[in-house]
Write a protein that holds these residues in place. Sequence first.
Motif, PDB file in Angstrom:
ATOM      1  N   ASN A   1      89.427  68.007   5.518  1.00 60.45           N
ATOM      2  CA  ASN A   1      90.801  67.520   5.451  1.00 60.45           C
ATOM      3  C   ASN A   1      91.368  67.687   4.038  1.00 60.45           C
ATOM      4  O   ASN A   1      92.517  68.104   3.870  1.00 60.45           O
ATOM      5  CB  ASN A   1      90.888  66.064   5.899  1.00 60.45           C
TER       6      ASN A   1
ATOM      7  N   VAL B   1      92.416  71.276   3.604  1.00 53.91           N
ATOM      8  CA  VAL B   1      93.664  71.617   4.293  1.00 53.91           C
ATOM      9  C   VAL B   1      94.851  71.009   3.547  1.00 53.91           C
ATOM     10  O   VAL B   1      95.875  71.671   3.345  1.00 53.91           O
ATOM     11  CB  VAL B   1      93.649  71.176   5.777  1.00 53.91           C
TER      12      VAL B   1
ATOM     13  N   VAL C   1      96.350  72.053  13.183  1.00 45.20           N
ATOM     14  CA  VAL C   1      95.080  71.476  12.726  1.00 45.20           C
ATOM     15  C   VAL C   1      95.211  69.958  12.650  1.00 45.20           C
ATOM     16  O   VAL C   1      94.348  69.234  13.145  1.00 45.20           O
ATOM     17  CB  VAL C   1      94.650  72.067  11.366  1.00 45.20           C
TER      18      VAL C   1
ATOM     19  N   HIS D   1      93.346  69.366  16.077  1.00 42.63           N
ATOM     20  CA  HIS D   1      91.926  69.305  15.743  1.00 42.63           C
ATOM     21  C   HIS D   1      91.470  67.894  15.396  1.00 42.63           C
ATOM     22  O   HIS D   1      90.406  67.464  15.828  1.00 42.63           O
ATOM     23  CB  HIS D   1      91.609  70.309  14.643  1.00 42.63           C
TER      24      HIS D   1
ATOM     25  N   ILE E   1      86.764  70.274  14.833  1.00 41.99           N
ATOM     26  CA  ILE E   1      87.342  70.033  13.511  1.00 41.99           C
ATOM     27  C   ILE E   1      86.832  71.046  12.495  1.00 41.99           C
ATOM     28  O   ILE E   1      87.624  71.752  11.858  1.00 41.99           O
ATOM     29  CB  ILE E   1      87.063  68.595  13.028  1.00 41.99           C
TER      30      ILE E   1
ATOM     31  N   SER F   1      86.402  75.338  14.412  1.00 42.67           N
ATOM     32  CA  SER F   1      87.687  75.900  14.823  1.00 42.67           C
ATOM     33  C   SER F   1      88.768  75.618  13.776  1.00 42.67           C
ATOM     34  O   SER F   1      89.553  76.502  13.426  1.00 42.67           O
ATOM     35  CB  SER F   1      88.097  75.345  16.186  1.00 42.67           C
ATOM     36  N   GLY F   2      88.808  74.392  13.272  1.00 38.00           N
ATOM     37  CA  GLY F   2      89.769  74.066  12.219  1.00 38.00           C
ATOM     38  C   GLY F   2      89.544  74.927  10.986  1.00 38.00           C
ATOM     39  O   GLY F   2      90.500  75.379  10.341  1.00 38.00           O
TER      40      GLY F   2
ATOM     41  N   HIS G   1      91.066  78.287  11.424  1.00 37.22           N
ATOM     42  CA  HIS G   1      92.511  78.235  11.193  1.00 37.22           C
ATOM     43  C   HIS G   1      92.827  78.200   9.697  1.00 37.22           C
ATOM     44  O   HIS G   1      93.743  78.866   9.227  1.00 37.22           O
ATOM     45  CB  HIS G   1      93.144  77.031  11.888  1.00 37.22           C
TER      46      HIS G   1
END
Length: 158
Positions: A16, A19, A49, A53, A142, A145-146, A149
């Motif tokens: 997190n 991101v 996301v 996610h 999370i 796949s996140g 992204h």
Amino acid sequence: MSKRAQALADLIQSFNDAVIAFVDRCPKKAWRQTCKDEDWQVGVVARHVATGHFQVIKMAQALLHGEALPALTMAQVIEQGNAHARDHADCTHEEVQKLLDEYGTAAVAFAAGLSDENLDCKGHLDLVGGDVSVEQLLNLVIIQSGGEHLASMQATIG
């Protein structure tokens, strides 16, 4: 709190943070560039996301309550993502930052509060063709796949 749960919570927090840092650094003009992997704008991918996610905790909670996971196909997941992209094409940096903070924080707290027994709780996930544990589900959606992204967004803006 289990050591596994804390390690997972730390991993989710790190993701997190990455991101959020990306969104912070993303220039306004790059926010509307299209990511080739998703065919969505950078800002929409970041919003996806945050809302998609990190919202996987709802699925994990269903597993913990012995409920079946939705029987989604990859085509349905893609269509849901495309609908999200259309509906939120005008999302802003500020909106996405707020969502990342809210949902990311909730996902970290959720993971940190799990026991080893909770992490091992399993249910069937059609998308992978078999059973997944809560721990696997959180990692798959999370982190994996996140993370794909995030890499796509980073590649798009250079």
